[in-house]
Design an enzyme around this catalytic site. Structure first.
Site, PDB file in Angstrom:
ATOM      1  N   ILE A  31       1.495   5.069   1.290  1.00  0.00           N
ATOM      2  CA  ILE A  31       0.473   5.837   1.993  1.00  0.00           C
ATOM      3  C   ILE A  31      -0.053   4.958   3.123  1.00  0.00           C
ATOM      4  O   ILE A  31      -0.442   3.814   2.892  1.00  0.00           O
ATOM      5  CB  ILE A  31      -0.713   6.205   1.062  1.00  0.00           C
ATOM      6  CG1 ILE A  31      -0.257   7.002  -0.146  1.00  0.00           C
ATOM      7  CG2 ILE A  31      -1.809   6.938   1.838  1.00  0.00           C
ATOM      8  CD1 ILE A  31       0.196   8.407   0.136  1.00  0.00           C
ATOM      9  N   HIS A  89       0.832  -1.213   0.000  1.00  0.00           N
ATOM     10  CA  HIS A  89       0.000   0.000   0.000  1.00  0.00           C
ATOM     11  C   HIS A  89       0.859   1.251   0.000  1.00  0.00           C
ATOM     12  O   HIS A  89       0.949   1.918   1.026  1.00  0.00           O
ATOM     13  CB  HIS A  89      -0.917   0.008   1.218  1.00  0.00           C
ATOM     14  CG  HIS A  89      -2.084   0.918   1.108  1.00  0.00           C
ATOM     15  ND1 HIS A  89      -2.062   2.222   1.525  1.00  0.00           N
ATOM     16  CD2 HIS A  89      -3.332   0.714   0.623  1.00  0.00           C
ATOM     17  CE1 HIS A  89      -3.253   2.779   1.339  1.00  0.00           C
ATOM     18  NE2 HIS A  89      -4.034   1.864   0.794  1.00  0.00           N
ATOM     19  N   GLY A 143      -6.075   4.752   5.634  1.00  0.00           N
ATOM     20  CA  GLY A 143      -7.006   5.452   6.511  1.00  0.00           C
ATOM     21  C   GLY A 143      -7.633   4.552   7.555  1.00  0.00           C
ATOM     22  O   GLY A 143      -7.834   4.964   8.700  1.00  0.00           O
ATOM     23  N   VAL A 144      -7.944   3.319   7.187  1.00  0.00           N
ATOM     24  CA  VAL A 144      -8.551   2.403   8.155  1.00  0.00           C
ATOM     25  C   VAL A 144      -7.605   2.120   9.313  1.00  0.00           C
ATOM     26  O   VAL A 144      -8.043   1.896  10.446  1.00  0.00           O
ATOM     27  CB  VAL A 144      -9.027   1.082   7.505  1.00  0.00           C
ATOM     28  CG1 VAL A 144     -10.149   1.333   6.533  1.00  0.00           C
ATOM     29  CG2 VAL A 144      -7.900   0.341   6.849  1.00  0.00           C
ATOM     30  N   GLU A 151      -8.134   2.796  13.252  1.00  0.00           N
ATOM     31  CA  GLU A 151      -7.832   1.750  14.235  1.00  0.00           C
ATOM     32  C   GLU A 151      -6.878   2.276  15.310  1.00  0.00           C
ATOM     33  O   GLU A 151      -7.050   1.975  16.496  1.00  0.00           O
ATOM     34  CB  GLU A 151      -7.236   0.519  13.547  1.00  0.00           C
ATOM     35  CG  GLU A 151      -6.746  -0.567  14.494  1.00  0.00           C
ATOM     36  CD  GLU A 151      -7.821  -1.229  15.345  1.00  0.00           C
ATOM     37  OE1 GLU A 151      -7.476  -1.751  16.428  1.00  0.00           O
ATOM     38  OE2 GLU A 151      -9.000  -1.246  14.938  1.00  0.00           O
TER      39      GLU A 151
END
Length: 149
Positions: free
Chosen positions: A55, A49, A58-59, A63
């Site tokens: 990057i 990723h 976002g998840v 978390e």
């Protein structure tokens, strides 16, 4: 510093590579918490990723905010309740109003700031924000519940 990563591991069940809080720097029981994660190129997530444009997902930011919120919830317990926190875990109930405002990349220090919106018994509603260099990069309202394992 209030809690380093080793002390955080005594509070949360998460472990590498999914422990997403390196340090807690401020905590007001029942009210707020500030903590951070140093983002490095060595994060396993960057293998996919994205290898040529890393990057932080976002998840995973959400978390990390939730994990900081878990520390706040556990540390807001009475001493009697804390004695049994190894038998408890925090479960997400909902994530609302999530917004991602800027990318997080290797070399960034991701600062989590959470404030309690409401706490009723084992249920916590939190306003979470994540910053890099004082710039808001993500935010969400989180609801979680402390339950027995």
């Amino acid at each position: 510093m209030l809690f380093n990563v080793t002390q955080i591991q005594n509070i949360l069940p998460h472990r590498y590579p999914f422990l997403l809080v390196d340090r807690i720097t401020e905590l007001e029981a029942g009210k707020s918490i500030v903590g951070y994660k140093n983002i490095t190129i060595a994060e396993p997530v960057f293998q996919g990723h994205f290898p040529d444009h890393p990057i932080f997902p976002g998840v995973m930011i959400i978390e990390g905010m939730a994990q900081a919120g878990g520390v706040l919830a556990f540390e807001s317990m009475s001493d009697e309740e804390k004695a049994s926190n190894t038998e408890k875990v925090v479960y997400f109930m909902s994530i609302d109003k999530a917004k991602f405002r800027a990318p997080v990349t290797p070399g960034d220090q991701l600062v989590y700031k959470l404030d309690v919106i409401k706490n009723k018994g084992a249920i916590w509603n939190l306003d979470g924000k994540a910053y890099v260099d004082d710039k808001l990069v993500a935010q969400a309202e989180l609801k979680a519940m402390i339950v027995d394992k």
